[in-house]
Design a protein around this motif. Structure first.
Motif, PDB file in Angstrom:
ATOM      1  N   ASN A   1     -32.544   6.511  46.309  1.00 45.24           N
ATOM      2  CA  ASN A   1     -32.335   7.407  45.177  1.00 45.24           C
ATOM      3  C   ASN A   1     -31.052   8.211  45.352  1.00 45.24           C
ATOM      4  O   ASN A   1     -30.259   8.363  44.415  1.00 45.24           O
ATOM      5  CB  ASN A   1     -33.526   8.352  45.014  1.00 45.24           C
ATOM      6  CG  ASN A   1     -34.786   7.632  44.566  1.00 45.24           C
ATOM      7  OD1 ASN A   1     -34.711   6.628  43.862  1.00 45.24           O
ATOM      8  ND2 ASN A   1     -35.938   8.131  44.970  1.00 45.24           N
ATOM      9  N   LYS A   2     -30.846   8.713  46.569  1.00 44.77           N
ATOM     10  CA  LYS A   2     -29.636   9.479  46.853  1.00 44.77           C
ATOM     11  C   LYS A   2     -28.404   8.597  46.732  1.00 44.77           C
ATOM     12  O   LYS A   2     -27.389   8.995  46.152  1.00 44.77           O
ATOM     13  CB  LYS A   2     -29.713  10.070  48.262  1.00 44.77           C
ATOM     14  CG  LYS A   2     -28.486  10.891  48.660  1.00 44.77           C
ATOM     15  CD  LYS A   2     -28.650  11.443  50.072  1.00 44.77           C
ATOM     16  CE  LYS A   2     -27.402  12.226  50.494  1.00 44.77           C
ATOM     17  NZ  LYS A   2     -27.548  12.756  51.878  1.00 44.77           N
ATOM     18  N   ALA A   3     -28.502   7.389  47.265  1.00 44.04           N
ATOM     19  CA  ALA A   3     -27.377   6.467  47.196  1.00 44.04           C
ATOM     20  C   ALA A   3     -27.081   6.082  45.758  1.00 44.04           C
ATOM     21  O   ALA A   3     -25.924   6.049  45.323  1.00 44.04           O
ATOM     22  CB  ALA A   3     -27.687   5.216  48.022  1.00 44.04           C
ATOM     23  N   GLY A   4     -28.136   5.788  45.002  1.00 42.98           N
ATOM     24  CA  GLY A   4     -27.948   5.430  43.608  1.00 42.98           C
ATOM     25  C   GLY A   4     -27.331   6.556  42.807  1.00 42.98           C
ATOM     26  O   GLY A   4     -26.454   6.332  41.962  1.00 42.98           O
ATOM     27  N   SER A   5     -27.762   7.790  43.086  1.00 42.60           N
ATOM     28  CA  SER A   5     -27.202   8.954  42.375  1.00 42.60           C
ATOM     29  C   SER A   5     -25.723   9.133  42.698  1.00 42.60           C
ATOM     30  O   SER A   5     -24.913   9.444  41.826  1.00 42.60           O
ATOM     31  CB  SER A   5     -27.981  10.218  42.760  1.00 42.60           C
ATOM     32  OG  SER A   5     -29.327  10.126  42.349  1.00 42.60           O
ATOM     33  N   ALA A   6     -25.375   8.915  43.972  1.00 41.16           N
ATOM     34  CA  ALA A   6     -23.979   9.053  44.378  1.00 41.16           C
ATOM     35  C   ALA A   6     -23.100   8.033  43.661  1.00 41.16           C
ATOM     36  O   ALA A   6     -21.983   8.342  43.220  1.00 41.16           O
ATOM     37  CB  ALA A   6     -23.851   8.894  45.890  1.00 41.16           C
ATOM     38  N   LEU A   7     -23.614   6.815  43.532  1.00 40.07           N
ATOM     39  CA  LEU A   7     -22.854   5.770  42.851  1.00 40.07           C
ATOM     40  C   LEU A   7     -22.732   6.057  41.362  1.00 40.07           C
ATOM     41  O   LEU A   7     -21.697   5.790  40.751  1.00 40.07           O
ATOM     42  CB  LEU A   7     -23.513   4.414  43.087  1.00 40.07           C
ATOM     43  CG  LEU A   7     -23.504   3.915  44.530  1.00 40.07           C
ATOM     44  CD1 LEU A   7     -24.266   2.607  44.648  1.00 40.07           C
ATOM     45  CD2 LEU A   7     -22.088   3.739  45.042  1.00 40.07           C
ATOM     46  N   LEU A   8     -23.791   6.608  40.769  1.00 38.72           N
ATOM     47  CA  LEU A   8     -23.745   6.941  39.345  1.00 38.72           C
ATOM     48  C   LEU A   8     -22.727   8.032  39.057  1.00 38.72           C
ATOM     49  O   LEU A   8     -22.187   8.120  37.947  1.00 38.72           O
ATOM     50  CB  LEU A   8     -25.132   7.385  38.865  1.00 38.72           C
ATOM     51  CG  LEU A   8     -26.177   6.277  38.733  1.00 38.72           C
ATOM     52  CD1 LEU A   8     -27.542   6.877  38.392  1.00 38.72           C
ATOM     53  CD2 LEU A   8     -25.761   5.268  37.674  1.00 38.72           C
ATOM     54  N   MET A   9     -22.449   8.864  40.053  1.00 41.20           N
ATOM     55  CA  MET A   9     -21.452   9.925  39.887  1.00 41.20           C
ATOM     56  C   MET A   9     -20.035   9.375  39.891  1.00 41.20           C
ATOM     57  O   MET A   9     -19.088  10.067  39.524  1.00 41.20           O
ATOM     58  CB  MET A   9     -21.611  10.969  41.001  1.00 41.20           C
ATOM     59  CG  MET A   9     -22.889  11.764  40.924  1.00 41.20           C
ATOM     60  SD  MET A   9     -22.952  12.841  39.470  1.00 41.20           S
ATOM     61  CE  MET A   9     -21.694  14.053  39.940  1.00 41.20           C
ATOM     62  N   HIS A  10     -19.883   8.117  40.321  1.00 46.19           N
ATOM     63  CA  HIS A  10     -18.560   7.488  40.404  1.00 46.19           C
ATOM     64  C   HIS A  10     -18.618   6.103  39.770  1.00 46.19           C
ATOM     65  O   HIS A  10     -18.394   5.089  40.450  1.00 46.19           O
ATOM     66  CB  HIS A  10     -18.116   7.395  41.863  1.00 46.19           C
ATOM     67  CG  HIS A  10     -17.964   8.708  42.545  1.00 46.19           C
ATOM     68  ND1 HIS A  10     -16.807   9.453  42.479  1.00 46.19           N
ATOM     69  CD2 HIS A  10     -18.842   9.433  43.299  1.00 46.19           C
ATOM     70  CE1 HIS A  10     -16.949  10.571  43.175  1.00 46.19           C
ATOM     71  NE2 HIS A  10     -18.181  10.590  43.670  1.00 46.19           N
TER      72      HIS A  10
END
Length: 363
Positions: A141-150
């Protein structure tokens, strides 16, 4: 498998093809990202996933030994000249602290790779801390959120798609390659070429196992550490890894993608050969072998390789060496990074030696 001014591409292998470099890139990609993307993009039935789980590649070195032993001898000689080209497991020592350990990994779910050398398994179990390339692989979830921010790192955000950058013949080959992996070009057309390359460069069996929830080696090591109550630390973030990819010329990525598609089913042979080289510890053989697999590059690609060497290899090795220090100074650390980060004059083994550590290969 895995990541070196490690192997000095311009000076030691000045004629590498785009596909050869892509093999290194694929080994360095944050494969959690592929798992996240596959979970939303790939629709693979249980039966299909089971069928695809059996990889069918052949070791190219075996046929080469029969058909062209002179070429095999040439590859071996080139590999022998690479510093620290043999061995995936190393002991790190420094006076006054307990020894630490360095394992070169291969970022795949192959059961043979997941088994790990016995000494590495015991060292990881006994370590005070486990250090991997990115500890974000433990939190999807954290990784996915980070990618969605970029989004610009994974998707075209300028209104174009892959269809605007490749000719009709290349698009047809790409479409066929994606279909073999349960993907539709229409669904992934907005993805950047280095993401699509991940889908077509890895065999369908590997992608199927990932889609089914199988852990690649680095993730397994991290999960085992958490289960044992050990702290897990990372040397990079997933965004940093993708930023390194995005910093390379876009034309470089498109050429690499097309050449990889062109190899077709031969990619399974390439992956099997790389896997067997990893299992035997012959990491230095990887890039010399890949030079024989794909067509040679053109002189016009030299600037792209210079950028690749600087951004994907040298910069990341320096970051890993520096980030490892805080753990090595405390002793009894277990560090696991892609195996291709280890060999070469600017590989992690040599960089740590320059920091005052003694590294010895563990058989």
């Amino acid at each position: 498998m895995t990541a070196q001014r490690i192997l000095s591409l311009r000076t030691r292998w000045p004629r590498l093809s785009m596909e050869q470099v892509l093999q290194f890139i694929v080994g360095a990609l944050p494969l959690l990202m592929l798992t996240v993307l596959l979970a939303t993009l790939v629709s693979i039935s249980t039966a299909k996933a089971t069928d695809a789980a059996a990889c069918k590649g052949n070791n190219l070195l075996e046929s080469m030994a029969k058909e062209n032993p002179a070429l095999l001898a040439e590859i071996q000689a080139e590999a022998d000249a690479i510093p620290n080209g043999r061995g995936i497991f190393w002991k790190i020592e420094k006076d006054g602290v307990k020894p630490s350990w360095l394992l070169g990994t291969m970022h795949v779910t192959d059961p043979r790779v997941l088994k790990m050398p016995e000494g590495a398994r015991l060292a990881a179990a006994d370590a005070n801390v486990v250090v991997i390339e990115s500890d974000e692989i433990l939190d999807e979830n954290k990784a996915g959120s980070a990618l969605l921010m970029h989004p610009e790192l994974t998707m075209f955000t300028d209104g174009t798609s892959i269809k605007d950058h490749l000719d009709a013949a290349s698009l047809t080959k790409l479409d066929e390659g994606l279909k073999q992996r349960g993907l539709s070009l229409a669904v992934v057309a907005k993805m950047k070429p280095w993401i699509l390359a991940s889908f077509v460069a890895l065999p369908a069996c590997e992608l199927s196992r990932k889609a089914g929830g199988a852990s690649f080696l680095d993730m397994q090591i991290a999960k085992d550490a958490v289960a044992a109550g050990k702290p897990v630390a990372g040397l990079e973030t997933l965004v940093e890894q993708l930023e390194a990819m995005a910093d390379l010329p876009i034309d470089f990525h498109f050429k690499a993608l097309v050449e990889t598609i062109t190899l077709g089913d031969k990619m399974e042979d390439v992956m099997e050969t790389m896997t067997e080289l990893y299992l035997s510890g012959d990491i230095g053989m990887t890039m010399p072998l890949l030079k024989t697999v794909a067509p040679s590059t053109t002189e016009g690609d030299e600037s792209a390789y210079a950028a690749f060497e600087s951004r994907i290899i040298s910069d990341r090795n320096l970051v890993m060496a520096k980030g490892s220090t805080q753990h090595l100074e405390k002793g009894n650390a277990f560090i696991a990074v892609g195996a291709l980060h280890l060999p070469g004059e600017q590989g992690l083994v040599e960089l740590l030696r320059r920091q005052g550590y003694r590294l010895s290969r563990v058989e």
